[in-house]
Design an enzyme around this catalytic site. Structure first.
Site, PDB file in Angstrom:
ATOM      1  CG  PHE A 192      -1.757   1.163   1.448  1.00 60.21           C
ATOM      2  CD1 PHE A 192      -2.856   1.376   0.624  1.00 60.21           C
ATOM      3  CD2 PHE A 192      -1.522   2.067   2.480  1.00 60.21           C
ATOM      4  CE1 PHE A 192      -3.700   2.468   0.818  1.00 60.21           C
ATOM      5  CE2 PHE A 192      -2.361   3.161   2.683  1.00 60.21           C
ATOM      6  CZ  PHE A 192      -3.450   3.359   1.852  1.00 60.21           C
ATOM      7  CD  GLU A 205      -2.240   0.790   8.926  1.00 58.15           C
ATOM      8  OE1 GLU A 205      -3.434   1.107   8.821  1.00 58.15           O
ATOM      9  OE2 GLU A 205      -1.724  -0.185   8.376  1.00 58.15           O
TER      10      GLU A 205
HETATM   11  C1  LIG Z   1       7.619   1.060   9.991  1.00 55.79           C
HETATM   12  C2  LIG Z   1       6.684   1.928   9.172  1.00 55.79           C
HETATM   13  C3  LIG Z   1       5.936   1.349   8.172  1.00 55.79           C
HETATM   14  C4  LIG Z   1       5.094   2.122   7.373  1.00 55.79           C
HETATM   15  N1  LIG Z   1       4.404   1.539   6.344  1.00 55.79           N
HETATM   16  C5  LIG Z   1       3.660   2.312   5.507  1.00 55.79           C
HETATM   17  C6  LIG Z   1       3.007   1.730   4.359  1.00 55.79           C
HETATM   18  O1  LIG Z   1       3.081   0.518   4.126  1.00 55.79           O
HETATM   19  N2  LIG Z   1       2.324   2.552   3.522  1.00 55.79           N
HETATM   20  C7  LIG Z   1       2.218   3.899   3.739  1.00 55.79           C
HETATM   21  O2  LIG Z   1       1.576   4.590   2.941  1.00 55.79           O
HETATM   22  N3  LIG Z   1       2.823   4.487   4.829  1.00 55.79           N
HETATM   23  C8  LIG Z   1       3.542   3.720   5.699  1.00 55.79           C
HETATM   24  N4  LIG Z   1       4.189   4.304   6.785  1.00 55.79           N
HETATM   25  C9  LIG Z   1       4.113   5.742   6.946  1.00 55.79           C
HETATM   26  C10 LIG Z   1       3.248   6.201   8.113  1.00 55.79           C
HETATM   27  O3  LIG Z   1       1.895   5.912   7.882  1.00 55.79           O
HETATM   28  C11 LIG Z   1       3.520   7.685   8.361  1.00 55.79           C
HETATM   29  O4  LIG Z   1       4.844   7.760   8.843  1.00 55.79           O
HETATM   30  C12 LIG Z   1       2.544   8.303   9.345  1.00 55.79           C
HETATM   31  O5  LIG Z   1       1.296   8.497   8.767  1.00 55.79           O
HETATM   32  C13 LIG Z   1       3.046   9.670   9.885  1.00 55.79           C
HETATM   33  O6  LIG Z   1       3.411  10.510   8.859  1.00 55.79           O
HETATM   34  P1  LIG Z   1       4.843  11.267   8.896  1.00 55.79           P
HETATM   35  O7  LIG Z   1       5.882  10.253   9.207  1.00 55.79           O
HETATM   36  O8  LIG Z   1       4.964  12.032   7.637  1.00 55.79           O
HETATM   37  O9  LIG Z   1       4.758  12.244  10.139  1.00 55.79           O
HETATM   38  P2  LIG Z   1       4.111  13.726  10.124  1.00 55.79           P
HETATM   39  O10 LIG Z   1       2.770  13.679   9.543  1.00 55.79           O
HETATM   40  O11 LIG Z   1       5.098  14.679   9.542  1.00 55.79           O
HETATM   41  O12 LIG Z   1       3.995  13.995  11.687  1.00 55.79           O
HETATM   42  C14 LIG Z   1       5.090  14.453  12.487  1.00 55.79           C
HETATM   43  C15 LIG Z   1       4.536  14.795  13.877  1.00 55.79           C
HETATM   44  O13 LIG Z   1       3.547  15.842  13.787  1.00 55.79           O
HETATM   45  C16 LIG Z   1       2.321  15.410  14.372  1.00 55.79           C
HETATM   46  N5  LIG Z   1       1.175  15.914  13.630  1.00 55.79           N
HETATM   47  C17 LIG Z   1       1.000  15.922  12.285  1.00 55.79           C
HETATM   48  N6  LIG Z   1      -0.201  16.422  11.962  1.00 55.79           N
HETATM   49  C18 LIG Z   1      -0.820  16.725  13.136  1.00 55.79           C
HETATM   50  C19 LIG Z   1      -2.094  17.263  13.473  1.00 55.79           C
HETATM   51  N7  LIG Z   1      -3.003  17.586  12.511  1.00 55.79           N
HETATM   52  N8  LIG Z   1      -2.391  17.447  14.785  1.00 55.79           N
HETATM   53  C20 LIG Z   1      -1.485  17.111  15.747  1.00 55.79           C
HETATM   54  N9  LIG Z   1      -0.273  16.598  15.481  1.00 55.79           N
HETATM   55  C21 LIG Z   1       0.054  16.400  14.206  1.00 55.79           C
HETATM   56  C22 LIG Z   1       2.368  13.903  14.282  1.00 55.79           C
HETATM   57  O14 LIG Z   1       1.504  13.281  15.241  1.00 55.79           O
HETATM   58  C23 LIG Z   1       3.831  13.619  14.548  1.00 55.79           C
HETATM   59  O15 LIG Z   1       4.075  13.628  15.925  1.00 55.79           O
HETATM   60  C24 LIG Z   1       5.012   3.521   7.610  1.00 55.79           C
HETATM   61  C25 LIG Z   1       5.761   4.095   8.649  1.00 55.79           C
HETATM   62  C26 LIG Z   1       6.591   3.324   9.422  1.00 55.79           C
HETATM   63  C27 LIG Z   1       7.375   3.969  10.525  1.00 55.79           C
END
Ligand SMILES: Cc1cc2nc3c(=O)[nH]c(=O)nc-3n(C[C@H](O)[C@H](O)[C@H](O)COP(=O)(O)OP(=O)(O)OC[C@H]3O[C@@H](n4cnc5c(N)ncnc54)[C@H](O)[C@@H]3O)c2cc1C
Length: 419
Positions: free
Chosen positions: A144, A385
């Site tokens: 995904f 997620e």
């Molecule tokens: C091991 C692993 C496997 C993964 N597998 C997949 C996969 O198969 N497919 C896929 O599509 N993605 C995958 N991901 C990605 C994952 O879903 C994202 O990392 C996650 O959604 C967070 O996004 P970001 O890392 O860009 O953090 P950001 O969105 O940049 O967030 C950074 C910080 O800001 C905070 N923040 C952001 N927006 C808000 C808000 N509106 N209100 C309050 N706080 C906020 C967050 O809580 C966090 O603390 C994976 C991640 C990991 C670590």
């Protein structure tokens, strides 16, 4: 059998369980599947795990074994070569496989939850017939792609584009943090349609094949956890995708993504309960063997407090995911409940793992015991997620009436299938 009649209680805002019955008794099939998944986890996944985790080694072997055992098609109808078990059974498999290792459950989350179940929900008969049987038997692996380098929580800000060209679309862009990026045969990818008003972006979801020219992937190294599993980036460089690979229609892509998260989050919530159980397995053994002051540390009340807190997390967590499984079985919208289960269970699993390290003292600080791995692995599920903060905001918004779930155009098949 025990029945809890929710219908006697006043309805709560946004809830759809009013007037219906919940049955928490596991069926003989649930129990059988739990036993099979437990044995598979302990016999096929745990041996050699410490080395694979240390060396960050992963390959397709585990996925193929899971496919052969039927775990990649647990809740896929038999008419599509799946086991045809109910959705609670899928949660139970996730729980027992994560009790062995998070990397195995992550594979289930992306393959079964995010990919196959979304195809079951949104696919046409032709699309389901084309892909589901091979997915359910593990002949093909699905993944995904939603997240991008600059779009995680803020998924609507994604930049990967799909430009219509005759009978196909041309994809350009990049996805980041994609589980199984190097092993999956096909990816459910969420894109932004190139045409239209940039101020009102429209999205489209495609099932793309890794063998299509223009596709490439690159692993991410140096991860804190899920080190025995594969995570990486995927790239689309003028990748031509036939229009009949679109799930839903033009403009449905974001809804498809949110449906996928309803399934992925369910599997993550169930898996978190497995980590808590693994912590309890390790801690009850260690606390009985380790003596301080002439008695096992399990006799110390503050150690008992940590064990009791893990038991509490396991019990609450199981009820929360069973409820979501039951809502899936009965065809009820469950985005709110699924977010709740994922939010609560992942926090409880990380707390349990932190306490498990504490119970082991200095021995919890190295990989002679598995608890340090549970600590690292459980941290990841608080991010993917939907981060802890995103679920916190969602729960507050539901309660305040700022957010509500409307009936979906496409629903997951209810269970029993083919009835
Ligand atoms: C091991 C692993 C496997 C993964 N597998 C997949 C996969 O198969 N497919 C896929 O599509 N993605 C995958 N991901 C990605 C994952 O879903 C994202 O990392 C996650 O959604 C967070 O996004 P970001 O890392 O860009 O953090 P950001 O969105 O940049 O967030 C950074 C910080 O800001 C905070 N923040 C952001 N927006 C808000 C808000 N509106 N209100 C309050 N706080 C906020 C967050 O809580 C966090 O603390 C994976 C991640 C990991 C670590």
């Amino acid at each position: 059998m025990t029945f809890l009649t929710v219908g006697l209680l006043p309805p709560e805002r946004g809830r759809v369980t009013y007037g219906t019955r919940m049955d928490f008794a596991p069926t003989p099939e649930n129990e059988q599947i739990r036993e099979a998944a437990y044995k598979f986890g302990q016999n096929e996944i745990v041996p050699g795990l410490r080395d694979r985790d240390r060396e960050a080694k992963s390959d397709r072997t585990m996925l193929e074994q899971m496919g052969a055992a039927g775990f990649l098609g647990v809740s896929v109808p038999e008419s599509y070569s799946g086991l045809g078990a109910d959705y609670v059974s899928l949660g139970i498999v996730c729980e027992e496989l994560e009790r062995a290792d998070t990397s195995a459950r992550v594979a289930l989350s992306v393959h079964n939850g995010l990919h196959s179940m979304t195809l079951m929900q949104w696919g046409t008969e032709e699309q389901k017939g084309r892909w589901l049987p091979d997915l359910a038997t593990g002949k093909r692996i699905g993944a995904f792609g939603l997240t991008e380098p600059n779009a995680g929580s803020d998924a609507a800000n994604l930049k990967t584009t799909a430009k219509k060209d005759g009978d196909s679309y041309v994809l350009n862009g990049q996805k980041a943090w994609i589980s199984l990026s190097d092993y999956a045969d096909q990816f459910l990818v969420i894109t932004k349609l190139a045409e239209g008003d940039p101020a009102k972006p429209r999205f489209a979801a495609f099932i793309v094949d890794r063998t299509t020219p223009g596709f490439s992937s690159r692993p991410i190294h140096g991860k804190l956890g899920v080190r025995a599993g594969n995570t990486g980036e995927i790239f689309f460089d003028n990748m031509r995708v036939e229009a009949d690979r679109m799930l839903g229609g033009e403009g449905d892509g974001f809804k498809v993504a949110m449906s996928a998260l309803d399934h992925g989050r369910y599997t993550v919530a169930a898996g978190a309960v497995g980590i808590i159980t693994a912590c309890l397995d390790a801690c009850t053994k260690y606390a009985n063997e380790r003596t301080v002051g002439g008695e096992p540390i399990g006799r110390k009340q503050l150690v008992q407090q940590m064990i009791a807190s893990m038991v509490q997390g396991r019990e609450i967590g199981r009820l929360l995911y069973y409820k979501v499984g039951w809502m899936k079985n009965t065809g009820q919208r469950h985005t709110r409940e699924c977010s709740m289960a994922k939010w609560v269970n992942c926090a409880a699993a990380f707390d349990a793992a932190n306490k498990a390290v504490e119970v082991h003292g200095a021995y919890g600080f190295c990989d002679e015991f598995p608890v340090e791995r549970y600590f690292r692995n459980s941290r990841g599920a608080i991010i993917y997620e939907g981060t802890h903060e995103i679920h916190t905001v969602m729960q507050a918004e539901y309660e305040m009436g700022y957010r509500s779930d409307k009936p979906l155009k496409h629903t997951l098949p209810t269970w029993p299938f083919d009835a």
